[in-house]
Design a protein around this motif. Structure first.
Motif, mmCIF file in Angstrom:
data_model
loop_
_atom_site.group_PDB
_atom_site.id
_atom_site.type_symbol
_atom_site.label_atom_id
_atom_site.label_comp_id
_atom_site.label_asym_id
_atom_site.label_seq_id
_atom_site.Cartn_x
_atom_site.Cartn_y
_atom_site.Cartn_z
ATOM 1 N N TYR A 211 -2.627 8.898 -10.362
ATOM 2 C CA TYR A 211 -3.938 8.578 -10.920
ATOM 3 C C TYR A 211 -3.873 8.518 -12.443
ATOM 4 N N LEU A 212 -3.217 9.503 -13.036
ATOM 5 C CA LEU A 212 -3.075 9.538 -14.496
ATOM 6 C C LEU A 212 -2.342 8.285 -14.999
ATOM 7 N N ILE A 213 -1.285 7.908 -14.309
ATOM 8 C CA ILE A 213 -0.512 6.740 -14.731
ATOM 9 C C ILE A 213 -1.341 5.468 -14.617
ATOM 10 N N CYS A 214 -2.079 5.316 -13.524
ATOM 11 C CA CYS A 214 -2.932 4.132 -13.369
ATOM 12 C C CYS A 214 -3.988 4.072 -14.468
ATOM 13 N N LYS A 215 -4.559 5.199 -14.832
ATOM 14 C CA LYS A 215 -5.527 5.212 -15.921
ATOM 15 C C LYS A 215 -4.852 4.818 -17.240
ATOM 16 N N GLY A 216 -3.598 5.257 -17.400
ATOM 17 C CA GLY A 216 -2.885 4.911 -18.615
ATOM 18 C C GLY A 216 -2.537 3.433 -18.697
ATOM 19 N N VAL A 217 -2.174 2.831 -17.576
ATOM 20 C CA VAL A 217 -1.874 1.395 -17.559
ATOM 21 C C VAL A 217 -3.147 0.585 -17.762
ATOM 22 N N ASN A 218 -4.244 1.046 -17.122
ATOM 23 C CA ASN A 218 -5.566 0.455 -17.336
ATOM 24 C C ASN A 218 -5.596 -1.042 -17.013
ATOM 25 N N SER A 219 -5.164 -1.358 -15.801
ATOM 26 C CA SER A 219 -5.150 -2.752 -15.355
ATOM 27 C C SER A 219 -5.562 -2.830 -13.895
ATOM 28 N N PRO A 220 -6.321 -3.873 -13.504
ATOM 29 C CA PRO A 220 -6.620 -4.065 -12.081
ATOM 30 C C PRO A 220 -5.380 -4.383 -11.261
ATOM 31 N N SER A 221 -4.258 -4.648 -11.919
ATOM 32 C CA SER A 221 -3.017 -4.948 -11.216
ATOM 33 C C SER A 221 -2.098 -3.736 -11.085
ATOM 34 N N CYS A 222 -2.605 -2.544 -11.365
ATOM 35 C CA CYS A 222 -1.822 -1.318 -11.186
ATOM 36 C C CYS A 222 -2.715 -0.254 -10.559
ATOM 37 N N LYS A 223 -2.493 0.018 -9.284
ATOM 38 C CA LYS A 223 -3.336 0.946 -8.531
ATOM 39 C C LYS A 223 -2.468 1.867 -7.674
ATOM 40 N N ILE A 224 -3.107 2.715 -6.898
ATOM 41 C CA ILE A 224 -2.423 3.699 -6.060
ATOM 42 C C ILE A 224 -2.258 3.172 -4.638
ATOM 43 N N LEU A 225 -1.052 3.344 -4.097
ATOM 44 C CA LEU A 225 -0.821 3.250 -2.663
ATOM 45 C C LEU A 225 -0.826 4.687 -2.142
ATOM 46 N N TYR A 226 -1.865 5.036 -1.399
ATOM 47 C CA TYR A 226 -1.998 6.402 -0.876
ATOM 48 C C TYR A 226 -1.433 6.417 0.540
ATOM 49 N N ASP A 227 -0.204 6.899 0.668
ATOM 50 C CA ASP A 227 0.426 7.032 1.976
ATOM 51 C C ASP A 227 0.093 8.416 2.519
ATOM 52 N N ILE A 228 -0.708 8.458 3.555
ATOM 53 C CA ILE A 228 -1.236 9.723 4.067
ATOM 54 C C ILE A 228 -0.119 10.632 4.571
ATOM 55 N N TYR A 229 0.920 10.057 5.146
ATOM 56 C CA TYR A 229 2.060 10.868 5.596
ATOM 57 C C TYR A 229 2.712 11.587 4.421
ATOM 58 N N HIS A 230 3.061 10.846 3.391
ATOM 59 C CA HIS A 230 3.729 11.459 2.237
ATOM 60 C C HIS A 230 2.830 12.474 1.546
ATOM 61 N N MET A 231 1.546 12.155 1.429
ATOM 62 C CA MET A 231 0.647 13.066 0.723
ATOM 63 C C MET A 231 0.342 14.315 1.543
ATOM 64 N N GLN A 232 0.361 14.224 2.861
ATOM 65 C CA GLN A 232 0.231 15.431 3.672
ATOM 66 C C GLN A 232 1.405 16.366 3.423
ATOM 67 N N ARG A 233 2.594 15.800 3.280
ATOM 68 C CA ARG A 233 3.786 16.613 3.047
ATOM 69 C C ARG A 233 3.799 17.202 1.632
ATOM 70 N N ASN A 234 3.367 16.428 0.650
ATOM 71 C CA ASN A 234 3.504 16.866 -0.747
ATOM 72 C C ASN A 234 2.339 17.711 -1.247
ATOM 73 N N GLU A 235 1.132 17.445 -0.735
ATOM 74 C CA GLU A 235 -0.019 18.137 -1.318
ATOM 75 C C GLU A 235 -1.102 18.526 -0.331
ATOM 76 N N GLY A 236 -1.168 17.896 0.843
ATOM 77 C CA GLY A 236 -2.224 18.221 1.803
ATOM 78 C C GLY A 236 -3.606 17.946 1.240
ATOM 79 N N ASP A 237 -4.626 18.651 1.799
ATOM 80 C CA ASP A 237 -5.993 18.529 1.263
ATOM 81 C C ASP A 237 -6.384 17.057 1.160
ATOM 82 N N LEU A 238 -6.167 16.313 2.227
ATOM 83 C CA LEU A 238 -6.154 14.857 2.168
ATOM 84 C C LEU A 238 -7.468 14.233 1.718
ATOM 85 N N ILE A 239 -8.568 14.585 2.368
ATOM 86 C CA ILE A 239 -9.829 13.932 2.037
ATOM 87 C C ILE A 239 -10.294 14.284 0.625
#
Length: 307
Positions: free
Chosen positions: A203-231
């Protein structure tokens, strides 16, 4: 419908036969199947997930997916296909009214080719991948390309690495933005050596790039493993999330095989207004045709969140 009932009823599918590369045997076989109802969310299968029913031909697999109610696909390896095959895939998707989900940006900073190091040769490879993505998108009608910045440059402070990544991505966005193409940054759980690991960092990096052509791909599998608290995690980053992928944990297989309550998660993203592709970037818990039926039934089960 219960999963057992779905399996007994076998495949849901048919619709108009689309030519341009479909095998005659598959075209004949599929003509006996009833039409599959589209899902509430736009799930996108990968090559190989239905090959026991559809065969090895990617066009047959796309047609089969459409017949089951899927309205998109993902093709991580799209850049490695011949131009002719890329164009035939794009033509079939257009005829069926299906979407192309993400394809991986060619040499987009994976592994040792890391944007975090700030080395010009790494940036040049990444920018060449962005130029190639413009041409690939034209052939398939897609607009999302996956970018992984690569490994940590452990000889540099983290903030310097972050600045290097932002600077490189800004240059990539300058190439992609005029064409409406979005690079989606994917934090991964595959190895702790990877620079991009969690949603807040992305999120921080996307804000720093500040372009509609740079956004997040939120992979729920990877994020469950790395941080949980999905919603809550998605809620905090929602304005920068442009693409979603799924896979259950543990095992990275279809929903209902692990610990993630996908019915609740899918209801959340649907209620947020997300109508983009939900990429099915996972394996199957069972082989053969029965495993493919089980996969389809699992998505019917978790997609039933409207009540």
């Amino acid at each position: 419908m219960k999963r057992s009932e779905f399996v007994r009823n076998s495949l849901l599918a048919t619709g108009a036969v689309i030519g341009g590369g479909l095998s005659p045997a598959f075209s004949k076989e599929r003509s006996i199947r009833p039409e599959g109802k589209p899902f509430n969310l736009n799930y996108g299968p990968h090559q190989g997930q239905f090959e026991n029913h559809a065969g090895k031909n990617i066009l047959d697999q796309i047609q089969f997916a459409y017949d089951q109610g899927f309205r998109s696909i993902e093709d991580n390896g799209f850049s490695g296909r011949s131009v002719d095959e890329q164009e035939r895939i794009g033509s079939l998707l257009a005829k069926l009214g299906m979407e192309m989900g993400v394809f991986v940006l060619d040499k987009g900073g994976n592994g040792a080719n890391t944007l975090a190091a700030g080395k010009q040769e790494h940036v040049d490879i990444f920018l060449n991948g962005c130029r190639q993505a413009v041409e690939l998108a034209k052939r398939c009608g897609g607009k999302f390309t996956t970018v992984v910045p690569g490994d940590y440059a452990r000889n540099l402070p983290v903030d310097i690495q972050t600045a290097n990544v932002i600077e490189a991505l800004r240059r990539g966005a300058e190439i992609l933005e005029p064409h409406g193409i979005v690079m989606v940054l994917e934090p991964l759980s595959d190895t702790p050596n990877l620079f991009l690991r969690n949603s807040a960092q992305t999120y921080l990096i996307c804000k720093g790039v500040n372009s509609p052509s740079c956004k997040i791909l939120y992979d729920i599998y990877h994020m469950q493993r790395n941080e949980g608290d999905l919603i809550p995690s998605m809620e905090r980053c929602w304005d920068e999330i442009a693409y979603i992928q799924v896979g259950d944990n543990p095992g990275r297989r279809e929903p209902t095989t692990g610990e993630i309550n996908y019915k609740n998660v899918f209801k959340y993203i649907y209620d947020k207004g997300y109508r983009g592709v939900v990429g099915m970037e996972h394996g199957k818990s069972q082989g053969g045709k029965e495993g493919e039926l089980k996969l389809i039934a699992a998505y019917r089960e978790v997609d039933n969140f409207m009540d």
